[in-house]
Write a protein that holds these residues in place. Structure first.
Motif, PDB file in Angstrom:
ATOM      1  N   MET A   1       0.838  -1.200   0.000  1.00 15.60           N
ATOM      2  CA  MET A   1       0.000   0.000   0.000  1.00 15.60           C
ATOM      3  C   MET A   1       0.876   1.253   0.000  1.00 15.60           C
ATOM      4  O   MET A   1       0.591   2.228  -0.717  1.00 15.60           O
TER       5      MET A   1
ATOM      6  N   GLY B   1      -5.340   7.190  -0.596  1.00 12.46           N
ATOM      7  CA  GLY B   1      -6.000   6.390  -1.624  1.00 12.46           C
ATOM      8  C   GLY B   1      -5.579   4.944  -1.593  1.00 12.46           C
ATOM      9  O   GLY B   1      -6.413   4.026  -1.711  1.00 12.46           O
ATOM     10  N   ALA B   2      -4.289   4.699  -1.429  1.00  8.88           N
ATOM     11  CA  ALA B   2      -3.784   3.325  -1.415  1.00  8.88           C
ATOM     12  C   ALA B   2      -4.287   2.551  -0.200  1.00  8.88           C
ATOM     13  O   ALA B   2      -4.684   1.383  -0.306  1.00  8.88           O
TER      14      ALA B   2
ATOM     15  N   TRP C   1      -6.952   3.257   1.598  1.00  8.81           N
ATOM     16  CA  TRP C   1      -8.408   3.114   1.490  1.00  8.81           C
ATOM     17  C   TRP C   1      -8.771   1.904   0.627  1.00  8.81           C
ATOM     18  O   TRP C   1      -9.633   1.096   0.983  1.00  8.81           O
ATOM     19  N   VAL C   2      -8.086   1.753  -0.504  1.00 12.66           N
ATOM     20  CA  VAL C   2      -8.339   0.600  -1.379  1.00 12.66           C
ATOM     21  C   VAL C   2      -7.853  -0.697  -0.738  1.00 12.66           C
ATOM     22  O   VAL C   2      -8.524  -1.738  -0.801  1.00 12.66           O
TER      23      VAL C   2
ATOM     24  N   ALA D   1      -4.674  10.500  -4.780  1.00 10.04           N
ATOM     25  CA  ALA D   1      -5.382   9.388  -4.145  1.00 10.04           C
ATOM     26  C   ALA D   1      -5.909   8.401  -5.184  1.00 10.04           C
ATOM     27  O   ALA D   1      -5.866   7.173  -4.986  1.00 10.04           O
ATOM     28  N   THR D   2      -6.390   8.919  -6.305  1.00 10.54           N
ATOM     29  CA  THR D   2      -6.890   8.044  -7.368  1.00 10.54           C
ATOM     30  C   THR D   2      -5.770   7.186  -7.943  1.00 10.54           C
ATOM     31  O   THR D   2      -5.924   5.962  -8.097  1.00 10.54           O
TER      32      THR D   2
ATOM     33  N   GLY E   1      -4.719   4.690  -5.293  1.00 12.58           N
ATOM     34  CA  GLY E   1      -5.688   3.608  -5.153  1.00 12.58           C
ATOM     35  C   GLY E   1      -5.605   2.604  -6.283  1.00 12.58           C
ATOM     36  O   GLY E   1      -5.641   1.385  -6.061  1.00 12.58           O
TER      37      GLY E   1
END
Length: 377
Positions: free
Chosen positions: A81, A115-116, A118-119, A318-319, A322
């Motif tokens: 992550m 983002g990472a 969260w995913v 973040a995108t 992720g």
């Protein structure tokens, strides 16, 4: 205790690569106005800034602790992550650099990491209350505070010296700029190098190499300081041009006021553990210095595009972080795919940058094209 796996080593090296991009992306924060006013030659300016960034890295670790044990749950984070989050930050740094946009390396890092995680770990892996308190609120307040202080400082500088001879006033403030720009560099090293320290420490905690709640070891502090210092010396000339020439017409008294204001805000925030954006603080101070001098031209359209870049930074990084996390968690093959993709993007951006190079010899030329907004990327 955990082992030093290939992935852990890869993450540490990627973190140092981010630190390098942070250095050249943010050189403008300290030296743009000194270069623009002629207080320092470009190459000497970046050399001084690099050395003081290294010194600043050893002054505090409060921000590093905020990152390693604050914005995400270190018990849920994996090295994969963190690797993905760093890729998101590096890609956004390079995209904004090629367009000369003074966006926040700090927020790129935070966005990529959020983002990472969260995913990879779900919404419970992100401490949104800490994100709000330590990142979002300072992001809104710090450029405004720096701008107000710079307006007052610029006004006072011109009032105090209004009866002096112009040549002597300029000479005196240029000398003052050397000191004030050096302090900004010191503050930048104190604030920004800690972010890489925090990421590496978080990696070592997640891999079991360090215990939960640990601070950065001495070798992490040293390597982070060296990486950001080297990046600073390389010089992010595109962004230096935007901040030195693109935002406002800056004279030596304004440059001194802007740099002093930015230093005060950055060092105070570092002491309190707020991981603010030095780019936003310095940009706010430069705009404040522009407003503080009567009849000075302030290019609000450029400022508006910069603000758009700031707004886009967290969600964009973040995108990417992720998406990278979704691939990286597939195992070694996923890590390799993300790494190859990141190298390909970085190479393409470098090739594009060579079509219109900006360097020490032409950094003070007036920009001939408008800064491109992130929506056009």
């Amino acid at each position: 205790m955990g082992d030093w796996s290939f992935l852990v080593v890869a993450v540490v090296l990627t973190a140092l690569a981010f630190d390098f991009t942070n250095g050249f992306h943010d050189t403008a924060n300290a030296m743009a106005t000194s270069i623009a006013t002629g207080a320092l030659p470009p190459r000497i300016a970046v050399a001084i800034s690099g050395a003081l960034n290294l010194v600043g890295a050893f002054l505090s670790t409060e921000v590093a602790k905020t990152i390693s044990g604050g914005i995400v749950d270190d018990s849920l984070v994996t090295p994969a992550m963190i690797f993905a989050g760093l890729v998101g930050a590096i890609v956004w740094n390079l995209v904004t650099w090629v367009f000369g946009l003074p966006s926040s390396s700090s927020h790129a890092l935070f966005g990529g990491l959020i983002g990472a995680v969260w995913v990879g770990a779900g919404v419970k892996g992100v401490h949104f209350s800490v994100v709000t308190e330590k990142i979002l609120i300072p992001a809104l307040a710090s450029p405004l505070i720096a701008g107000v202080v710079a307006v007052a400082g610029t006004y006072l500088a011109y009032v105090i010296t209004r009866r002096g001879r112009q040549e002597e006033v300029t000479r005196g403030f240029r000398a003052g700029q050397i000191a004030s720009a050096s302090l900004v560099s010191l503050a930048h090293g104190t604030n920004d190098a800690q972010k890489t320290m925090g990421v590496i420490t978080l990696t070592l905690i997640s891999a079991g190499v360090l215990s939960h709640g640990s601070g950065p070891p001495w070798w992490v502090v040293t390597m982070a300081g060296l990486a950001i210092a080297l990046g600073t010396y390389v010089g992010g000339w595109r962004i230096i041009r935007t901040m030195g020439r693109g935002l406002a017409d800056i004279q030596s008294p304004q440059g001194f006021a802007a740099e002093t204001s930015a230093t005060t805000v950055i060092l105070a925030s570092s002491h309190l553990g707020f991981a603010l954006s030095t780019t936003q603080v310095c940009s706010g101070a430069i705009l404040g210095a522009g407003v503080g001098r009567r009849l000075a031209e302030v290019r609000w359209s450029v400022a508006g595009r910069m603000v758009l870049a700031w707004v886009f930074t967290l969600p964009a990084a973040a995108t990417v972080g992720g998406l990278a996390a979704a691939v990286a968690q597939q195992g070694t093959a996923g890590i390799v795919v993300v790494l190859v993709a990141a190298i390909a993007v970085a190479t393409a951006i470098y090739v594009v940058s060579r079509r219109n190079p900006v360097h020490a010899a032409n950094v003070n030329d007036q920009p001939t094209t408008a800064v491109i907004s992130p929506s056009a990327v």
